[in-house]
Scaffold this motif. Structure first.
Motif, PDB file in Angstrom:
ATOM      1  N   THR A   1       3.439 -29.510   9.572  1.00  0.00           N
ATOM      2  CA  THR A   1       3.785 -28.251   8.974  1.00  0.00           C
ATOM      3  C   THR A   1       3.296 -28.202   7.609  1.00  0.00           C
ATOM      4  OG1 THR A   1       5.834 -27.988  10.397  1.00  0.00           O
ATOM      5  CG2 THR A   1       5.594 -26.578   8.460  1.00  0.00           C
TER       6      THR A   1
ATOM      7  N   GLN B   1       8.531 -25.300  14.601  1.00  0.00           N
ATOM      8  CA  GLN B   1       7.041 -25.821  14.991  1.00  0.00           C
ATOM      9  C   GLN B   1       6.127 -24.660  14.116  1.00  0.00           C
ATOM     10  OE1 GLN B   1       6.672 -28.561  15.599  1.00  0.00           O
ATOM     11  NE2 GLN B   1       5.583 -28.574  17.497  1.00  0.00           N
ATOM     12  N   PRO B   2       5.055 -25.477  13.540  1.00  0.00           N
ATOM     13  CA  PRO B   2       3.847 -24.511  13.001  1.00  0.00           C
ATOM     14  C   PRO B   2       3.195 -23.866  14.286  1.00  0.00           C
ATOM     15  CG  PRO B   2       3.190 -27.074  13.102  1.00  0.00           C
ATOM     16  CD  PRO B   2       4.795 -27.057  13.568  1.00  0.00           C
ATOM     17  N   GLU B   3       2.975 -22.725  13.747  1.00  0.00           N
ATOM     18  CA  GLU B   3       2.355 -21.640  14.852  1.00  0.00           C
ATOM     19  C   GLU B   3       1.079 -21.395  14.306  1.00  0.00           C
ATOM     20  OE1 GLU B   3       4.807 -18.282  15.065  1.00  0.00           O
ATOM     21  OE2 GLU B   3       6.724 -19.333  15.689  1.00  0.00           O
ATOM     22  N   ALA B   4       0.038 -20.872  15.132  1.00  0.00           N
ATOM     23  CA  ALA B   4      -1.221 -20.649  14.841  1.00  0.00           C
ATOM     24  C   ALA B   4      -1.073 -19.466  14.037  1.00  0.00           C
ATOM     25  CB  ALA B   4      -1.938 -19.999  16.199  1.00  0.00           C
TER      26      ALA B   4
ATOM     27  N   VAL C   1      -0.735 -27.693   7.991  1.00  0.00           N
ATOM     28  CA  VAL C   1      -1.143 -26.527   8.300  1.00  0.00           C
ATOM     29  C   VAL C   1      -1.029 -25.428   7.202  1.00  0.00           C
ATOM     30  CG1 VAL C   1      -0.616 -24.350   9.965  1.00  0.00           C
ATOM     31  CG2 VAL C   1      -0.760 -26.972  10.798  1.00  0.00           C
TER      32      VAL C   1
ATOM     33  N   ALA D   1      -1.203 -26.940  17.030  1.00  0.00           N
ATOM     34  CA  ALA D   1      -1.353 -26.349  15.754  1.00  0.00           C
ATOM     35  C   ALA D   1      -2.535 -26.895  14.804  1.00  0.00           C
ATOM     36  CB  ALA D   1      -0.019 -26.791  15.107  1.00  0.00           C
TER      37      ALA D   1
END
Length: 418
Positions: free
Chosen positions: A324, A13-16, A327, A286
């Protein structure tokens, strides 16, 4: 959009933390970097342009040198404590008592400057009223602002300001404070919405864990009980010298163990398969961290309720990979749009289509990376296809995933004997 030199992992998962650095911070969130702090202070200082009225009054030569020195000291001190309040309010561990002292200092400076230098400095009460609205609890804000407006009018009467000026400054102080109170409530609501979205994503993940726990309990509970029973029987047959019967029980144990392993693998595979509602909630979190607004219709979550698990999982993977990419590589993107549609092929087959677009700079001349290649393979396994390219009018990036709309048929009831 994806860089061929950079490895994409679609199972992450795309993270902050990997979000691109932004000069601006989310409204209501604490400032994280010095650059964000400087930008916020610069924006706040723009409102100081209204101090041109008292500054011009000092420059027109109507005051003595002592009066001018006193006026400039009041103005500089007023701006300094105003900036200090902005800094304190932007920090996560700000102290309410320090903010109260700063606002009281601003009011004192406004009163002193107005009494000594005249009605031009009544402008300071407008800023003091706005700052008072910031630190006052919502239940007491209106009373405090009415008191500030009354104080402004009282000082205006004391220094014999014109009735028009008294009305203008007192009303401006009241209305500016009320507007700031509304803005504070809006910021608080935005913060609650971000927390609610994060909670929804967390609850969705927890529900998946509970489902896996229930499935494993149902699968392993019966299998392990059967293995225990057959192991006891095998031991008794061996004690009684019945080797053939014991071998049969051991063979049954092996068969049950193999079947249990297969069932566990299928359950874990179902757990790892993403779902569109979970991925949509994670995408909001995200993209919010990356300063990108997600536009998706509420009915998107239940767009295809009867879609087969494999096809639905492929669309969820497509949403994850698209988010993803935005981001990590969507430079200049501020809006991400997710739409669901259906299409008919020439062969008569119906397809479910998920399209994700952004308004960034687009892919340029870069080649698709490993993430998009892996997504193309996932869609091909279920008979789907992937289309990528620039968005409308050549702006942004568009990812379009299509899967056959094959629904899961309900098991037919056995016909009753007549």
């Amino acid at each position: 959009m994806s860089d061929a030199r950079q490895t994409h992992r679609t199972d992450e998962q795309p993270e902050a933390g990997v979000a691109r650095v932004s000069f601006m911070n989310v409204p209501g969130a604490p400032v994280e970097t010095r650059r964000q702090m400087l930008v916020k202070v610069a924006w706040m200082l723009l409102w100081m342009l209204y101090l041109a009225y008292p500054a011009g009054n000092l420059l027109n030569g109507h005051h003595s040198l002592v009066g001018q020195a006193f006026g400039w000291c009041c103005l500089v001190g007023f701006v300094a404590v105003y900036v200090l309040l902005v800094i304190f309010r932007s920090q996560a561990g700000m102290k309410p008592r320090a903010c109260q002292v700063i606002v009281v200092t601003m009011i004192v400076l406004a009163v002193a400057a107005s009494c000594v230098l005249g009605e031009a400095f009544l402008t300071l009460f407008i800023y003091a009223s706005v700052c008072l609205a910031i630190i006052t609890p919502p239940n007491y804000a209106l009373r405090a602002l009415v008191g500030m407006a009354a104080l402004t009018a009282a000082i205006g009467l004391m220094i014999h300001a014109g009735s028009d000026n008294i009305t203008t400054f007192a009303l401006s102080a009241l209305l500016s404070g009320v507007a700031m109170t509304g803005l504070q409530r809006l910021v608080a609501t935005m913060k609650e919405l971000r927390e609610a979205r994060a909670a929804v994503a967390h609850l969705a993940a927890s529900e998946e864990r509970l489902r896996l726990a229930r499935d494993l309990h149902d699968l392993l509970g019966h299998s392990l009980s059967l293995i225990t029973l057959k192991s006891e029987l095998a031991g008794r047959f061996m004690d009684a010298g019945k080797d053939e019967a014991a071998r049969a029980q051991v063979a049954d144990i092996e068969q049950v163990a193999r079947q249990s392993l297969t069932d566990v693998r299928e359950a874990v595979t179902g757990f790892r398969r993403p779902t569109l509602p979970v991925e949509l909630a994670a995408a909001r979190t995200a993209l919010s961290a990356a300063q990108v607004r997600l536009e998706a219709a509420p009915e998107l979550v239940d767009a295809w309720p009867s879609l087969a698990n494999e096809e639905a999982g492929a669309l969820a993977w497509a949403l994850r990979e698209a988010v993803t990419n935005i981001v990590r590589h969507g430079e200049g993107a501020t809006v991400c749009t997710v739409t669901a549609d259906e299409s008919w092929e020439a062969s008569g087959e119906r397809y479910a289509v998920l399209e994700i677009t952004d308004n960034g700079r687009g892919p340029g001349k870069s080649q698709p990376g490993n993430g998009l290649s892996g997504l193309d393979e996932r869609l091909a396994l279920v008979g789907g296809r992937l289309e990528t390219g620039p968005g409308e009018r050549g702006k942004g990036f568009r990812l379009r995933a299509s899967v056959p709309l094959r629904t899961v048929s309900a098991p037919s009831e056995p016909s009753k004997a007549s």
